[in-house]
Design an enzyme around this catalytic site. Structure first.
Site: not given
Lengths: 494, 492
Positions: B78, B158, B182
């Site tokens: 990420k 997210s 998330s």
């Protein structure tokens, strides 16, 4: 604290007397090799941005880690200020934007400081003592430095100081004159230096103060205060208070009102000027720093630190007075600087008879040694006469081997040439003559050579002083003055 | 040879150990899949050269018999994790082309264990979002589609890039972060497994901060076992993060397949929200039945402060974010938009650098911390947080081993469908997940069924602090019963 108002502290205005009320926030840089929350070095100087870690530069994802040494120093300072130590305290973020504040917030302690209320005894030059209340002491990060003189249109930022640990020591509004404020800061500095928790070097910015000043008619409620930021010498603190008090009195006597604001002290002009008003004051949006757990330690930890504290100036002064009969003034001079007190104690340690000569040693350290050091602008650390040498000189006086006068010559010799005082006395024949028959011969010779003067003595006993002088001169100053006196008295029939 | 990218992590690990294929072959297969999968926009930066170099090193280690737990396993990272010398942006324009001179602790541990970096994965800007639509690199497209529809769906957020890449076989596993859901919500939207560990289990050092007291790193993987393998490498105490906990990391994989017999599983009545769709309710019931069949005991429990969790979360998280994002000021790194003076430079930089959702949260956060509002908002929210935590503690003190809830109120929705006019509509996605962050507990999302349109749905299990092992054991039961969820490949 509402101490009775001493009229001598009041400032005369056109409408009567005014009382000035002062509180200080002293920022003391913690003596520690590393910064408060990063491993970066704290050394003064260095190329700009040479002592900056990723944490200090607030790179993305960096986290603060508390430096235990800084906590230890804060607790020791709190103990030195006779203050409450809080076993649990919290670090908060104080949010504001400034180029030399990389995180966009300063990590400080807001609601729960590591040290709570305490007090400091302050001796004033006029012999009076006051007790100044300490409101709190908390740990916080220093900011970096903006450099505005490096480029015609841009400012540079030096982050060497960014993240350095500061102790903010907040006093209660207990001070009533610039003299008191100056004496308080000096005393605080002395305590910090004794503890070794701050080097107290105001020139390097290790110690600086925000000064809160307000004025009122005696007995009335507190007036509106102004805060003078970042004053960096004891003298300037005094000047800033004097100026600011008179400025406020002027406004009030002209029928105006004092605006609560933050002001700057201009050392060149000796005046304060407005920096920002209350309306422009930041909303710092304090909240507990979620990157740091509450700071917790045990009472045992505090007790252990307390047990290891060095003797502090008040205790030392009391001991000097009690053990060696020093005057409060002399004891005060000796303890004012840690190095002076240490030197005196080193002399004491080397003395042959401490009880007998402790007071004499104090006189010698203060008058001869400090006098000479001052004359040559030398620090005590670089004194050419060591504590052991000075102790030897004092031993020689105390045991009657040399007179005080000869001792001054001896001190001069040791200062310039060095050496073992006892050997120098021996080698140069500086020993006091205590052999009565030798002194008697000189006395007889002087009396025989001055029959008229000898005849006058009976009527004018003070003339004995002239005879003493002659005998001493004739003996090269080495005759024991007491023996000379006694012999002359008996020979002259006094 | 079958497509190497369809293997699970544990299968790939076995294949590498057996020398059925090399690490380089495996990595090349992924690089090829990434080529074909660009339409999904899961990666914001591909690092093929670095990937192949790391894969070669992995092959050498395998040849020497020095394989670590993840040697040769290609992962996506990420974009919130700092990767040394590799652009790290948190998918915000304000970081520009920022290349950190440091590596996050979590990724350092993954490379230590032999993993291979394929590239950086898309996410909502600064992890603020539930659909991956706030990224400055544009939205990620969910590899799943509604049956018979070509409508582009969000992968959740997210960690939308992480979830989409794992589901679409564009990486074997991914790192992710979870502040309010998330990891778990995108895992549920893509039929993958997502684990949000106990707060303090993984180091936050080197991860771009959103809300420090809630942020926690964790894995997204294809199976429960894969997630357990990844978490073991990611977790651990880090002296550089004082909120990380000094506690031994267990062998999570050993918990996979362990019996759940006799475990008490709580079903919280407060999670039965108004207007809950019948299929979510059915899914929840199904999950409970599977656990019961495996020998667990189901008990109804009460978490009375649940309904305050979401509002409190949307005070605490923005408050911390408003302060955490103050460092993006254009002075030292990232993007800078000049101005006539420093204040103008700040304003220009932050106006241009932050997207709308980030600005909204910075403003909310600034507001709730302001003088005069702090007590009414931030302080109250922290009190609510304490109560939520206490709800769970009471539950666990009564012998409950874990709590079963739906992971999300619905399946994946269409891009642009939600939150346009009313941001709260988007925030409601986190309703089942935020409580876990507020209480600092571990949570796992496991795919468990499909909605009427064929989209995957997930269940969430919430555990006791540092008892991720029980979640893996229970998650495995659901996975075994529900089977794997693999999207039909419509791209490339």
């Amino acid at each position: 604290m509402n101490a009775p108002v001493k009229t001598s502290k009041l400032i005369k205005g056109a409408t009567g007397d005014w009382e000035v009320v002062i509180g200080l926030e002293v920022h003391a840089q913690v003596s520690s090799n590393a910064k408060l929350f990063s491993g970066a070095a704290t050394a003064f100087g260095g190329e700009p941005n040479a002592h900056v870690s990723l944490v200090d530069a607030a790179m993305p994802g960096m986290l603060p880690v508390i430096n235990e040494e800084c906590v230890r120093q804060a607790i020791r300072t709190g103990l030195g200020l006779n203050a409450q130590i809080n076993l649990r305290s919290v670090f908060d973020r104080k949010n504001y934007f400034y180029p030399d504040l990389p995180q966009g917030y300063q990590i400080s302690q807001y609601k729960s400081p590591v040290v709570g209320e305490g007090q400091v005894k302050v001796d004033l030059p006029d012999g009076e003592s006051i007790v100044v209340g300490i409101e709190r002491l908390h740990l916080e990060q220093d900011a970096g430095k903006s450099l505005h003189d490096q480029h015609p249109t841009a400012s540079y930022v030096d982050l060497n100081r960014s993240g350095v640990a500061l102790m903010e020591i907040v006093s209660k509004p207990d001070l009533r004159s610039s003299e008191q404020a100056k004496a308080y800061v000096s005393k605080l500095r002395t305590i910090l230096r004794y503890l070794g928790t701050c080097d107290g070097d105001m020139e390097k910015g290790s110690l600086r103060a925000d000064v809160n000043v307000s004025v009122r008619k005696p007995g009335e409620p507190l007036g509106t205060r102004c805060e003078i930021k970042n004053v960096n010498s004891v003298r300037f603190i005094g000047q800033a208070i004097e100026y600011e008090a008179r400025r406020q009195i002027g406004i009030l006597e002209d029928g105006g009102t004092v605006d609560q604001e933050t002001r700057l002290f201009d050392a060149v002009k000796g005046e304060t000027r407005s920096m920002r008003s209350k309306e422009e004051a930041h909303d710092y949006r304090y909240f507990p720093d979620p990157d740091l757990l509450p700071l917790e330690f045990s009472q045992d930890y505090v007790d252990a630190l307390k047990a290891e504290l060095p003797e502090l100036p008040d205790a030392k002064m009391a001991r000097f007075i009690a053990e060696f009969g020093l005057s409060a003034d002399d004891a005060g001079v000796l303890v004012a600087e840690r190095e002076s007190a240490e030197f005196y104690e080193a002399v004491l340690a080397a003395l042959g008879n401490r009880e007998r000569d402790g007071k004499l040693a104090a006189n010698w350290v203060i008058n001869e040694l400090f006098g000479r050091l001052n004359k040559e602008s030398l620090a005590i650390a670089s004194s050419p006469v060591s504590a052991a040498q000075l102790a030897a000189i004092i031993d020689l006086i105390g045991e009657g081997t040399i007179s005080g006068k000869i001792a001054k010559d001896l001190f001069e010799i040791i200062w310039v040439e060095g050496g073992d005082p006892r050997e120098v006395v021996e080698a140069r024949g500086m020993k006091q003559v205590t052999d009565l028959s030798a002194i008697e011969k000189v006395v007889d010779d002087i009396i025989a050579a001055n029959p008229e003067k000898a005849a006058q003595v009976a009527a004018k006993p003070a003339m004995i002083g002239w005879f003493v002088g002659q005998v001493m001169k004739s003996s090269g100053g080495k005759a024991n003055p007491q023996a000379v006196n006694d012999l002359l008295k008996s020979k002259l029939g006094l | 040879m079958t497509d190497l990218t369809s293997l699970t992590l544990s299968e790939a690990r076995e294949g590498l150990a057996n020398k059925s294929f090399s690490a380089l072959q495996l990595t090349d297969a992924y690089l090829k899949a990434m080529d074909g999968g660009r339409v999904l926009n899961a990666y914001v930066l591909e690092t093929p050269d670095q990937a192949r170099a790391m894969a070669k090193q992995a092959d050498e280690a395998l040849a020497r018999g020095e394989a670590g737990p993840l040697t040769g396993i290609p992962l996506g990272i990420k974009d919130l994790f700092a990767t040394e010398g590799v652009r790290t942006t948190a998918c915000s324009k304000i970081l520009g082309e920022f290349k950190p001179p440091y590596e996050s602790t979590v990724t350092t541990q993954l490379w230590r264990d032999g993993a291979v970096l394929l590239g950086k994965l898309n996410n909502d800007e600064f992890a603020m979002g539930s659909s991956n639509e706030t990224s400055c690199f544009g939205p990620v497209i969910n590899p799943w589609r509604r049956e018979g529809s070509k409508t582009k769906l969000v992968p959740g957020g997210s960690s939308g890039g992480s979830a989409a890449a794992v589901a679409a076989n564009l990486c074997l596993g991914a790192t992710a972060t979870d502040t309010g859901g998330s990891i778990r919500q995108p895992a549920a939207f893509t039929g993958t497994v997502g684990v949000k560990p106990t707060y303090g289990r993984c180091s936050r050092w080197g991860i771009v901060a959103f809300a420090s007291s809630l942020d926690q790193a964790g894995p997204i993987a294809r199976t429960v076992r894969d997630a357990a393998i990844l978490l073991r490498s990611m977790a651990g105490h880090d002296p550089k993060d004082t909120t990380s906990v000094d506690r031994a990391v267990p062998d999570y994989e050993a918990a996979v397949g362990r019996s759940v017999k006799g475990m008490k599983i709580g079903i919280p009545k407060e999670y039965r929200i108004d207007g809950m769709s019948p299929e979510i309710e059915a899914l929840w019931k199904q999950g409970a039945d599977w656990l019961k069949a495996a020998g667990a005991e189901l008990v109804e429990v009460s978490l009375p402060h649940t309904r305050y969790a979401l509002p409190a979360y949307y005070i605490v998280a923005p408050a911390e974010a408003s302060s955490n994002l103050a460092r993006y000021d254009g002075v030292r790194y990232g993007a800078r938009v000049p101005g006539h003076n420093i204040v103008e430079m700040y304003e220009n930089t932050r106006a241009a650098g932050f997207g709308a959702e980030v600005k909204r949260r910075v403003m909310i956060g600034t507001y709730v911390l302001s003088a005069g509002y702090y007590d009414a908002y931030y302080l109250r929210a922290q009190k609510v947080r304490t109560l939520i935590k206490r709800d769970f503690e009471t539950c666990f003190a009564n012998g409950v081993s874990a709590i079963l809830t739906p992971a999300t109120p619905s399946a994946a929705f269409g891009i642009g469908e939600k939150g346009g006019a009313d941001p709260v509509e988007m925030y409601l996605n986190d309703i089942f997940t935020v409580t876990v962050n507020m209480a600092g507990l571990p949570g796992i999302a496991v795919p468990a069924g499909r909605d009427v349109q064929g989209l995957p749905l997930g269940l969430q299990l919430i555990g006791r602090p540092f008892d991720e092992e029980t979640l893996f054991s229970l998650g495995e039961v659901i996975e075994q019963a529900a089977g794997r969820f693999i999207p039909g490949k419509w791209w490339a």
